[in-house]
Design an enzyme around this catalytic site. Structure first.
Site, mmCIF file in Angstrom:
data_model
loop_
_atom_site.group_PDB
_atom_site.id
_atom_site.type_symbol
_atom_site.label_atom_id
_atom_site.label_comp_id
_atom_site.label_asym_id
_atom_site.label_seq_id
_atom_site.Cartn_x
_atom_site.Cartn_y
_atom_site.Cartn_z
ATOM 1 N N LYS A 38 1.028 -0.980 0.195
ATOM 2 C CA LYS A 38 -0.112 0.128 0.046
ATOM 3 C C LYS A 38 0.567 1.590 -0.075
ATOM 4 O O LYS A 38 2.247 0.977 0.644
ATOM 5 C CB LYS A 38 -1.071 0.056 1.097
ATOM 6 C CG LYS A 38 -0.366 -0.195 2.232
ATOM 7 C CD LYS A 38 -0.661 1.045 3.478
ATOM 8 C CE LYS A 38 0.624 1.301 4.828
ATOM 9 N NZ LYS A 38 1.153 1.485 5.792
ATOM 10 N N HIS A 78 -0.508 -6.415 5.859
ATOM 11 C CA HIS A 78 0.135 -6.995 6.613
ATOM 12 C C HIS A 78 -1.199 -7.464 7.601
ATOM 13 O O HIS A 78 -1.012 -8.340 8.520
ATOM 14 C CB HIS A 78 1.757 -6.869 7.185
ATOM 15 C CG HIS A 78 1.373 -5.729 8.139
ATOM 16 N ND1 HIS A 78 0.987 -4.267 8.265
ATOM 17 C CD2 HIS A 78 1.706 -5.324 9.932
ATOM 18 C CE1 HIS A 78 1.428 -3.760 8.836
ATOM 19 N NE2 HIS A 78 2.200 -5.049 9.895
ATOM 20 N N LYS A 127 -1.652 -10.893 10.807
ATOM 21 C CA LYS A 127 -1.070 -11.357 12.071
ATOM 22 C C LYS A 127 -2.714 -12.053 12.377
ATOM 23 O O LYS A 127 -3.258 -12.822 12.546
ATOM 24 C CB LYS A 127 -2.243 -10.218 12.313
ATOM 25 C CG LYS A 127 -1.095 -8.466 12.576
ATOM 26 C CD LYS A 127 -1.180 -7.380 13.063
ATOM 27 C CE LYS A 127 -1.163 -5.948 13.273
ATOM 28 N NZ LYS A 127 0.501 -5.955 13.534
ATOM 29 N N GLU A 160 -0.160 4.484 18.429
ATOM 30 C CA GLU A 160 0.861 4.101 18.438
ATOM 31 C C GLU A 160 1.863 5.154 19.569
ATOM 32 O O GLU A 160 1.270 6.650 19.082
ATOM 33 C CB GLU A 160 1.202 4.171 17.438
ATOM 34 C CG GLU A 160 0.580 3.233 15.776
ATOM 35 C CD GLU A 160 1.181 2.782 14.797
ATOM 36 O OE1 GLU A 160 2.133 2.144 14.880
ATOM 37 O OE2 GLU A 160 0.965 4.136 13.685
ATOM 38 N N ASP A 199 -2.324 6.084 6.001
ATOM 39 C CA ASP A 199 -1.384 4.968 5.813
ATOM 40 C C ASP A 199 -2.475 4.040 6.538
ATOM 41 O O ASP A 199 -1.625 2.599 6.628
ATOM 42 C CB ASP A 199 -0.412 5.882 7.023
ATOM 43 C CG ASP A 199 0.749 4.622 7.275
ATOM 44 O OD1 ASP A 199 0.944 4.132 6.951
ATOM 45 O OD2 ASP A 199 0.605 5.624 8.154
ATOM 46 N N HIS A 210 -5.240 -0.632 7.177
ATOM 47 C CA HIS A 210 -5.627 -1.795 8.000
ATOM 48 C C HIS A 210 -6.530 -1.925 8.883
ATOM 49 O O HIS A 210 -7.346 -2.917 8.931
ATOM 50 C CB HIS A 210 -4.646 -1.917 8.967
ATOM 51 C CG HIS A 210 -3.149 -1.338 8.264
ATOM 52 N ND1 HIS A 210 -2.555 -2.148 7.302
ATOM 53 C CD2 HIS A 210 -1.609 -0.695 8.363
ATOM 54 C CE1 HIS A 210 -1.072 -2.047 7.212
ATOM 55 N NE2 HIS A 210 -1.122 -1.286 8.083
ATOM 56 N N LYS A 231 -0.384 8.444 15.688
ATOM 57 C CA LYS A 231 0.868 8.658 16.026
ATOM 58 C C LYS A 231 1.487 9.480 17.425
ATOM 59 O O LYS A 231 0.543 10.667 17.511
ATOM 60 C CB LYS A 231 2.277 8.590 15.143
ATOM 61 C CG LYS A 231 1.573 8.512 13.748
ATOM 62 C CD LYS A 231 2.592 7.201 13.486
ATOM 63 C CE LYS A 231 2.343 6.136 12.335
ATOM 64 N NZ LYS A 231 2.634 4.860 12.099
HETATM 65 C C1 BG6 Z 1 2.368 0.051 7.850
HETATM 66 C C2 BG6 Z 1 1.943 1.871 8.846
HETATM 67 O O1 BG6 Z 1 1.618 -0.040 7.387
HETATM 68 O O2 BG6 Z 1 1.364 0.053 9.780
HETATM 69 C C3 BG6 Z 1 3.063 2.076 10.054
HETATM 70 O O3 BG6 Z 1 2.599 2.612 7.540
HETATM 71 C C4 BG6 Z 1 2.421 1.881 11.159
HETATM 72 O O4 BG6 Z 1 2.741 3.851 10.023
HETATM 73 C C5 BG6 Z 1 2.767 0.095 10.986
HETATM 74 O O5 BG6 Z 1 3.399 1.948 12.584
HETATM 75 C C6 BG6 Z 1 2.103 -0.999 12.168
HETATM 76 O O6 BG6 Z 1 2.238 -1.869 12.124
HETATM 77 P P1 BG6 Z 1 2.329 -2.909 13.358
HETATM 78 O O7 BG6 Z 1 2.734 -4.055 12.808
HETATM 79 O O8 BG6 Z 1 3.552 -2.601 13.490
HETATM 80 O O9 BG6 Z 1 1.041 -2.850 13.865
#
Ligand code: BG6
Length: 467
Positions: free
Chosen positions: A143, A173, A177, A211, A230, A235, A321
């Site tokens: 993405k 991704h 999980k 995060e 993002d 996600h 963030k």
């Molecule tokens: C990514 C984003 O796809 O996913 C990031 O670009 C984000 O900004 C990350 O921090 C979070 O992934 P995970 O697996 O660490 O929760």
């Protein structure tokens, strides 16, 4: 379950994602018995040779790998790493790929992983075509897939000029999980939950992914992307589809994406009045960020899936963030008991409704909270909970990192946990009102839960985090 021998061409081999996830993941797959015969050909703008790429990879594994390789394992793996600087051209890349492929023998697979910025993806695809590396190969794309409906349609059209849809693996991704896959197991392998999985019993749903991380050297990417593109349109909404979809007719890619796409189509267009965009104080002072940047580093929103199962049930999504804590939870709040015979001072209802919570952390957990009697005289109530954690299962050691799982699936040609062009396009379509008239960003202090307006957004409910 074992993947056939493969050559993996890693575009963007020196980038952040490669260092953090892809190289450590490939190393694990190579030394475990899951994909024992892989060769990696890295390529990027950096001028490197095999030796320096191997040193780079070793460093990445030391920094980010969560399962260290023994010296013997490393010695085997490093032999399988090669590097071709992009400047050497597509023909040189093709030559190395053919050499590695020949070494693996007839029938070796070819997987191109495009860990490159969206603007570079089309030129990489063009060079693969020129080098004759398309036929019989598969391609994994990262993405963001476009920035709105028109650009996503255009991107998909152009990719389709070179690759057929079955060859394309659009990765998200979060779907790799363990906990995301557990949503499917939980819902569809049991008779217990599905009957109450609807508007009659569920009051609202929260998908909350704060995060603590900041920009982390990604200012250039983030300035153009922001929290919605993002995280949310990718996600959070992909995970939402697992929560909200109807039972698929089979555990197969076509059947699953059909149900997911129905969820996306039933989603009401996002109302900018139900969105809080935030930006942490100090963001505009960071290197690579415009002094008057309007990029959101935080977003919270309310959306609705307007179908028979979910009409009237709000879904609240939040991510950002530099927030107070890092977490990844999906929380299902059940309707409260219709009336109570417990005295007001018993504590009934005081700790909020009963919840089912999926924790998408690396150690994935599912928990159910409910009221029970507090031991002792009288009738005092308290919240109790039942929990399941992957750490407690016999197979805890078999947990795969999301990228490992998805790399393996792509090598095996399994699209089940990947997204589709149609799904992505309908999400962009639902996003149009927000993209056209985004509400102004509100500042929030780093280390908090976002701008104050998040409370009005969710009222009369409340955010579950912090626990
Ligand atoms: C990514 C984003 O796809 O996913 C990031 O670009 C984000 O900004 C990350 O921090 C979070 O992934 P995970 O697996 O660490 O929760």
């Amino acid at each position: 379950e074992v993947a056939a021998p493969h050559v993996i061409v890693l575009f963007g081999a020196c980038g952040d994602l490669a260092r953090r996830k892809l190289l450590p993941g490939l190393a694990y797959l190579a030394v475990s018995d899951l994909a024992p015969e892989i060769r990696v050909v890295g390529t990027s703008l950096e001028e490197m040779d095999d030796a320096s790429f191997r040193a780079f990879t070793r460093q990445a594994l030391a920094e980010f790998g969560n399962r260290p390789l023994t010296d013997d394992q490393w010695a085997v793996f490093e032999e399988r790493l090669h590097y071709v600087p992009q400047a050497r051209g597509a023909d040189e890349l093709a030559r190395v790929v053919r050499e590695e492929s020949a070494a693996l023998g007839e029938g070796a697979g070819l997987l191109h992983y495009l860990s490159v910025p969206p603007k570079a993806a089309l030129s990489v695809i063009e060079s693969l075509r020129e080098a004759g590396l398309v036929a019989g190969s598969r391609i994994v794309m990262e993405k963001p897939f476009g920035t709105d409906l028109a650009s996503a349609v255009d991107l998909n059209d152009r990719v389709h000029q070179t690759f057929a849809e079955e060859q394309i693996f659009r990765i998200d991704h979060f779907l790799g999980k363990e906990a995301a896959q557990n949503i499917l197991a939980f819902r569809f392998a049991n008779g217990l939950f599905e009957p109450i999985w609807n508007r009659n019993f569920i009051d609202h749903v929260q998908i909350d992914i704060p995060e603590t991380l900041g920009l982390d050297r990604r200012a250039g990417f983030y300035e153009e992307t922001g929290a919605y593109k993002d995280m949310v349109v990718t996600h959070l909404l992909q995970v939402l589809a697992f929560v909200a979809m109807e039972p698929p007719t089979a555990l197969e890619p076509g059947a699953i994406s059909e149900e997911k796409n129905k969820v996306f189509r039933s989603m009401l267009p996002l109302d900018p009045g139900q969105v809080v965009r935030g930006q942490y104080a100090g963001y505009r002072g960071e290197e690579g960020v415009a002094r008057d940047s309007d990029t959101e580093t935080f977003i919270a929103l309310r959306c609705e899936i307007d179908n028979w199962r979910w009409a009237g049930v709000p879904f609240y999504l939040r991510t950002g963030k530099r927030m107070a804590e890092g977490a990844r939870i999906i929380s299902i709040a059940f309707k409260e008991a219709p009336r109570t015979m417990f005295p007001a001072n018993s504590g009934v209802g005081q700790a909020g409704p009963d919840h089912l919570t999926f924790d998408l952390a690396d150690e994935s957990k599912v928990s159910l909270s409910f009221y029970g009697k507090r031991p002792g005289p009288g009738m005092k109530l308290e919240k109790l909970s039942m929990q399941f954690s992957t750490r407690e299962t016999e197979a805890a050691g078999d947990v795969l990192e999301a990228y490992e799982r998805l790399l393996l699936d792509a090598m095996r040609g399994d699209h089940t946990l990947f997204t589709t062009a149609e799904g992505i396009e309908s999400l962009w379509e639902r996003s149009a009102p927000l993209l056209q008239s985004p509400p102004p960003v509100k500042p929030y202090p780093p280390g908090t839960w976002g701008p104050n307006a998040i409370h009005q957004l969710i009222a009369p409910h409340a955010w579950r985090l912090p626990f």
